[in-house]
Design a protein around this motif. Structure first.
Motif, PDB file in Angstrom:
ATOM      1  N   UNK A  97      67.020 -59.061  53.980  1.00  0.00           N
ATOM      2  CA  UNK A  97      65.869 -59.089  53.071  1.00  0.00           C
ATOM      3  C   UNK A  97      66.083 -60.134  51.979  1.00  0.00           C
ATOM      4  N   UNK A  98      67.306 -60.241  51.468  1.00  0.00           N
ATOM      5  CA  UNK A  98      67.598 -61.266  50.467  1.00  0.00           C
ATOM      6  C   UNK A  98      67.453 -62.661  51.032  1.00  0.00           C
ATOM      7  N   UNK A  99      67.897 -62.852  52.271  1.00  0.00           N
ATOM      8  CA  UNK A  99      67.765 -64.166  52.904  1.00  0.00           C
ATOM      9  C   UNK A  99      66.301 -64.500  53.159  1.00  0.00           C
ATOM     10  N   UNK A 100      65.532 -63.510  53.547  1.00  0.00           N
ATOM     11  CA  UNK A 100      64.096 -63.756  53.786  1.00  0.00           C
ATOM     12  C   UNK A 100      63.368 -64.068  52.485  1.00  0.00           C
ATOM     13  N   UNK A 101      63.715 -63.386  51.412  1.00  0.00           N
ATOM     14  CA  UNK A 101      63.036 -63.656  50.142  1.00  0.00           C
ATOM     15  C   UNK A 101      63.404 -65.035  49.607  1.00  0.00           C
ATOM     16  N   UNK A 102      64.632 -65.461  49.820  1.00  0.00           N
ATOM     17  CA  UNK A 102      65.004 -66.802  49.356  1.00  0.00           C
ATOM     18  C   UNK A 102      64.386 -67.874  50.244  1.00  0.00           C
ATOM     19  N   UNK A 103      64.168 -67.559  51.531  1.00  0.00           N
ATOM     20  CA  UNK A 103      63.539 -68.560  52.401  1.00  0.00           C
ATOM     21  C   UNK A 103      62.044 -68.642  52.157  1.00  0.00           C
ATOM     22  N   UNK A 104      61.439 -67.615  51.603  1.00  0.00           N
ATOM     23  CA  UNK A 104      60.011 -67.647  51.294  1.00  0.00           C
ATOM     24  C   UNK A 104      59.727 -68.640  50.167  1.00  0.00           C
ATOM     25  N   UNK A 105      60.721 -68.889  49.324  1.00  0.00           N
ATOM     26  CA  UNK A 105      60.566 -69.869  48.250  1.00  0.00           C
ATOM     27  C   UNK A 105      60.741 -71.290  48.751  1.00  0.00           C
ATOM     28  N   UNK A 106      61.132 -71.435  50.008  1.00  0.00           N
ATOM     29  CA  UNK A 106      61.254 -72.752  50.620  1.00  0.00           C
ATOM     30  C   UNK A 106      62.417 -73.563  50.106  1.00  0.00           C
ATOM     31  N   UNK A 107      63.642 -73.109  50.283  1.00  0.00           N
ATOM     32  CA  UNK A 107      64.777 -73.893  49.780  1.00  0.00           C
ATOM     33  C   UNK A 107      64.904 -75.215  50.522  1.00  0.00           C
ATOM     34  N   UNK A 108      65.377 -76.174  49.815  1.00  0.00           N
ATOM     35  CA  UNK A 108      65.564 -77.495  50.398  1.00  0.00           C
ATOM     36  C   UNK A 108      67.061 -77.703  50.604  1.00  0.00           C
ATOM     37  N   UNK A 109      67.429 -78.136  51.820  1.00  0.00           N
ATOM     38  CA  UNK A 109      68.832 -78.377  52.132  1.00  0.00           C
ATOM     39  C   UNK A 109      69.266 -79.716  51.573  1.00  0.00           C
ATOM     40  N   UNK A 110      70.561 -79.971  51.601  1.00  0.00           N
ATOM     41  CA  UNK A 110      71.121 -81.212  51.076  1.00  0.00           C
ATOM     42  C   UNK A 110      70.565 -82.421  51.816  1.00  0.00           C
ATOM     43  N   UNK A 111      70.144 -82.234  53.058  1.00  0.00           N
ATOM     44  CA  UNK A 111      69.612 -83.358  53.834  1.00  0.00           C
ATOM     45  C   UNK A 111      68.175 -83.674  53.449  1.00  0.00           C
ATOM     46  N   UNK A 115      63.718 -75.488  54.692  1.00  0.00           N
ATOM     47  CA  UNK A 115      64.149 -74.436  55.609  1.00  0.00           C
ATOM     48  C   UNK A 115      62.956 -73.945  56.425  1.00  0.00           C
ATOM     49  N   UNK A 116      63.129 -73.805  57.729  1.00  0.00           N
ATOM     50  CA  UNK A 116      62.076 -73.307  58.597  1.00  0.00           C
ATOM     51  C   UNK A 116      62.347 -71.840  58.869  1.00  0.00           C
ATOM     52  N   UNK A 117      61.347 -71.003  58.618  1.00  0.00           N
ATOM     53  CA  UNK A 117      61.508 -69.565  58.824  1.00  0.00           C
ATOM     54  C   UNK A 117      61.413 -69.239  60.307  1.00  0.00           C
ATOM     55  N   UNK A 118      62.263 -68.357  60.767  1.00  0.00           N
ATOM     56  CA  UNK A 118      62.250 -67.926  62.166  1.00  0.00           C
ATOM     57  C   UNK A 118      61.496 -66.611  62.332  1.00  0.00           C
ATOM     58  N   UNK A 119      60.833 -66.151  61.270  1.00  0.00           N
ATOM     59  CA  UNK A 119      60.089 -64.896  61.344  1.00  0.00           C
ATOM     60  C   UNK A 119      58.868 -65.056  62.242  1.00  0.00           C
ATOM     61  N   UNK A 120      58.510 -63.990  62.920  1.00  0.00           N
ATOM     62  CA  UNK A 120      57.321 -63.983  63.770  1.00  0.00           C
ATOM     63  C   UNK A 120      56.105 -63.954  62.857  1.00  0.00           C
ATOM     64  N   UNK A 121      55.128 -64.851  63.068  1.00  0.00           N
ATOM     65  CA  UNK A 121      53.956 -64.872  62.185  1.00  0.00           C
ATOM     66  C   UNK A 121      53.123 -63.608  62.368  1.00  0.00           C
ATOM     67  N   UNK A 122      52.465 -63.202  61.294  1.00  0.00           N
ATOM     68  CA  UNK A 122      51.599 -62.028  61.347  1.00  0.00           C
ATOM     69  C   UNK A 122      50.392 -62.345  62.219  1.00  0.00           C
TER      70      UNK A 122
END
Length: 129
Positions: A97-111, A115-122
């Motif tokens: 849940x913590x990883x999903x909430x941080x990925x919802x904010x759209x973190x940007x990697x060093x490159x 980040x692309x979410x692997x969650x199944x769309x609603x």
């Protein structure tokens, strides 16, 4: 009358044989005390219990059912392992849940890639061209 005498003699022989066997006639003395059965297939102490261990578990019979100490030990071990697994599952779910909430904010990697979410769309939110 002869048949009656034969049955009485046969009954006396059977009673005498059973009495000698139980009381302990002969050179061996009385019958030895029976050793109480113990749990033959205990749960493995060096690794977590799995389904095959539980399916293969057989409790020895006692005078009035199963030996309560063996059953209590096995149930207590299974309860402790289930509690440990439940705690591990809760920890992993909170980490997810913590990883999903941080990925919802759209973190940007060093490159520089987001980040692309692997969650199944609603339903109804699929990407349409």
């Amino acid at each position: 009358m002869v048949m009656f005498l034969f049955l009485v003699v046969a009954l006396a022989v059977v009673v005498a044989a059973v009495t000698l066997a139980v009381v302990g006639g002969g050179e061996n003395g009385p019958l030895p005390e029976a050793v109480p059965e113990r749990l033959r297939d205990p749960l493995p102490p060096d690794r977590p219990v799995d389904r095959a261990d539980v399916e293969g578990l057989r409790f020895p019979l006692a005078a009035r059912g199963y030996r309560m100490a063996d059953v209590d030990d096995a149930l207590s071990r299974l309860g402790a392992e289930l509690a440990e697994r439940d705690a591990r599952i809760a920890h992993l779910e909170s980490a997810l849940a913590g990883a999903r909430s941080s990925s919802a904010r759209g973190p940007v990697h060093a490159s520089g890639e987001s980040h692309v979410s692997m969650d199944k769309p609603a339903p109804g939110q699929e990407d349409r061209p």
